[in-house]
Design an enzyme around this catalytic site. Structure first.
Site, PDB file in Angstrom:
ATOM      1  N   LYS A 175      40.204  37.243  23.697  1.00 27.09           N
ATOM      2  CA  LYS A 175      41.139  37.233  22.393  1.00 27.09           C
ATOM      3  C   LYS A 175      41.040  35.695  21.921  1.00 27.09           C
ATOM      4  O   LYS A 175      41.869  34.887  21.945  1.00 27.09           O
ATOM      5  CB  LYS A 175      42.653  37.338  22.887  1.00 27.09           C
ATOM      6  CG  LYS A 175      43.499  37.742  21.414  1.00 27.09           C
ATOM      7  CD  LYS A 175      44.746  38.635  21.847  1.00 27.09           C
ATOM      8  CE  LYS A 175      45.792  38.522  20.727  1.00 27.09           C
ATOM      9  NZ  LYS A 175      45.338  39.341  19.721  1.00 27.09           N
TER      10      LYS A 175
HETATM   11  N1  PMP Z   1      42.404  44.581  18.840  1.00 27.33           N
HETATM   12  C1  PMP Z   1      42.587  43.495  18.417  1.00 27.33           C
HETATM   13  C2  PMP Z   1      41.496  42.888  17.480  1.00 27.33           C
HETATM   14  C3  PMP Z   1      43.977  42.700  18.619  1.00 27.33           C
HETATM   15  O1  PMP Z   1      44.236  41.746  17.903  1.00 27.33           O
HETATM   16  C4  PMP Z   1      44.807  43.659  19.515  1.00 27.33           C
HETATM   17  C5  PMP Z   1      46.177  42.885  19.499  1.00 27.33           C
HETATM   18  N2  PMP Z   1      46.050  41.760  20.742  1.00 27.33           N
HETATM   19  C6  PMP Z   1      44.493  44.749  19.878  1.00 27.33           C
HETATM   20  C7  PMP Z   1      43.248  45.325  19.892  1.00 27.33           C
HETATM   21  C8  PMP Z   1      45.567  45.419  20.583  1.00 27.33           C
HETATM   22  O2  PMP Z   1      45.555  44.662  21.819  1.00 27.33           O
HETATM   23  P1  PMP Z   1      47.315  44.462  22.674  1.00 27.33           P
HETATM   24  O3  PMP Z   1      47.656  45.928  22.966  1.00 27.33           O
HETATM   25  O4  PMP Z   1      46.833  43.809  24.118  1.00 27.33           O
HETATM   26  O5  PMP Z   1      48.153  43.897  21.662  1.00 27.33           O
END
Ligand code: PMP
Length: 298
Positions: A158
Site C-alpha cells: 500500500k
Molecule cells: N485496493 C486499493 C487500491 C485500496 O486502496 C484498498 C483500500 N486499502 C483496497 C483495495 C481494499 O483494501 P482493504 O480492504 O484492506 O481496505
C-alpha cells in the site's frame, strides 16, 4: 464544506510524540513528496474497536519493507499508538491513517541515509460513499490506465506512488459524472477500483472476484470471502474479462473505507442492488461491530 486536513483540532502522533494537529508539518524537501517513498494504511474504528488492527499494522510493515525500509517500532507499539490516537482525539467511530516515509536527509533517487518517519492520525468519518449513493449503487467508469504487472511496480504494497493513477482516473471518472473508476490490469483482465476490490454475482449463483495477483488483496476482500462462505455462497477467484461483466446479476465493492458498496453501473451496463449484496453488506456491518448483532437481520 470539508474541514481542511491541516486545520483541525486534535493531536497527531509523529515519531514517538503527540503534536497539536496544526503543527504536524514537514519540510518541503521531503524524499517521499518528490519520489513517492511513502506507505500507508487505512483502518476503521467501530464502536471503540479498530477492525483487524494488527493485520493492518502488519501490512504497513510489509509495505515499508517492500519499499526497502524498516519501520523503527514494533507492530505492537504501532497497534498501541493507533488506539491511543483514537482515545486522545475522542474517536469512537472513525478512520485511522498510519503512515511511514523517507525524510529530508537525502534528496536524490538514492536515499539510503534518509530518516524513516512514522505518524498516525485519526478522524471521525462515517461513510466513504454517501448513504443515498450506496442505496442505489455507485457508478464506475473503466479507467484508461491499467494496473501494472508485479514486475513493473510493488503492486502488493500500500504505497503512495501507486495511487498516482488512482487520483487521475477517479478525477476523469468524476468529470464524466461517475462515482469512481474501475481498473483493468496489464493483461486486460478486470482488477479493482481506485481504493476497493470488486465482486460479481454471476448467473451460476457464485460470486466471482479477480485473482489478486497484481493488486491489493484487501483485508475487507478476505473478510467478505469468509462471510460469503459462511452463507454457503461459493466464491470463485479467477481472471475475469471485461466482456463478462454485462452478465453479472449484482456487483459490489469491498474496502475498509467502502465497506460493502453496491455498484449500479459500470460504463453503459446497469445492475440491480440485489439480495446477496445486501446480505453481505449486513453481515459485514455485523462483523465489524457497526451494527450490534441484536439489531441486525439474521
Ligand atoms: N485496493 C486499493 C487500491 C485500496 O486502496 C484498498 C483500500 N486499502 C483496497 C483495495 C481494499 O483494501 P482493504 O480492504 O484492506 O481496505
Amino acid at each position: 464544506m470539508i474541514q481542511p486536513f491541516d486545520d483541525r483540532d486534535g493531536e497527531i502522533w509523529i515519531d514517538g510524540a503527540f503534536v497539536p494537529w496544526r503543527d504536524a508539518k514537514l519540510h518541503v524537501l521531503t524524499h517521499a513528496l518528490h519520489y513517492g517513498s511513502g506507505v500507508f494504511e487505512g483502518e476503521r474504528m467501530y464502536n471503540g474497536a479498530i477492525f483487524k488492527l494488527t493485520e493492518h499494522t502488519e501490512r504497513l510493515f510489509y509495505s515499508a519493507r517492500t519499499l526497502g525500509f524498516e519501520i523503527p517500532y514494533s507492530i505492537a507499539e504501532i497497534d498501541d499508538v493507533c488506539k491511543e490516537v483514537c482515545e486522545r482525539n475522542n474517536i469512537v467511530d472513525g478512520y485511522i491513517r498510519p503512515f511511514a516515509w523517507r525524510g529530508s536527509e537525502m534528496m536524490a533517487v538514492s536515499a539510503q541515509a534518509a530518516k524513516i518517519h512514522v505518524a498516525v492520525a485519526a478522524w471521525t468519518w462515517p461513510s466513504y460513499f454517501s448513504p443515498e449513493l450506496r442505496e442505489k449503487g455507485i457508478s464506475l467508469m473503466t479507467a484508461s490506465y491499467k494496473r501494472p504487472a508485479p514486475d513493473t511496480a510493488p503492486v502488493h504494497a500500500k504505497a503512495a506512488g501507486l495511487y498516482m493513477i488512482c487520483t487521475i482516473s477517479k478525477h476523469q471518472a468524476e468529470a464524466k459524472g461517475f462515482t469512481d473508476a474501475l481498473f483493468l490490469d496489464h493483461r486486460g483482465y478486470v482488477s479493482e477500483g481506485t481504493g476497493a476490490n470488486i465482486f460479481f454475482l454471476m448467473e451460476d449463483g457464485k460470486i466471482h472476484t479477480p485473482k489478486p495477483d497484481c493488486f491489493l488483496d484487501g483485508i475487507t476482500r478476505r473478510t467478505v470471502i469468509d462471510l460469503a462462505k459462511k452463507r454457503d455462497l461459493e466464491v470463485v477467484e479467477r481472471y475475469i474479462l471485461p466482456d463478462e461483466m454485462a452478465a453479472a446479476k449484482e456487483v459490489f465493492f469491498t474496502g475498509t473505507a467502502a465497506e460493502v458498496t453496491p455498484i449500479g453501473r459500470i460504463d453503459d451496463m446497469t445492475f440491480k442492488v440485489g439480495d446477496v449484496t445486501r446480505l453481505l453488506w449486513q453481515d459485514y456491518e455485523k462483523v465489524v461491530g457497526k451494527v450490534p448483532a441484536s439489531q441486525s437481520a439474521a
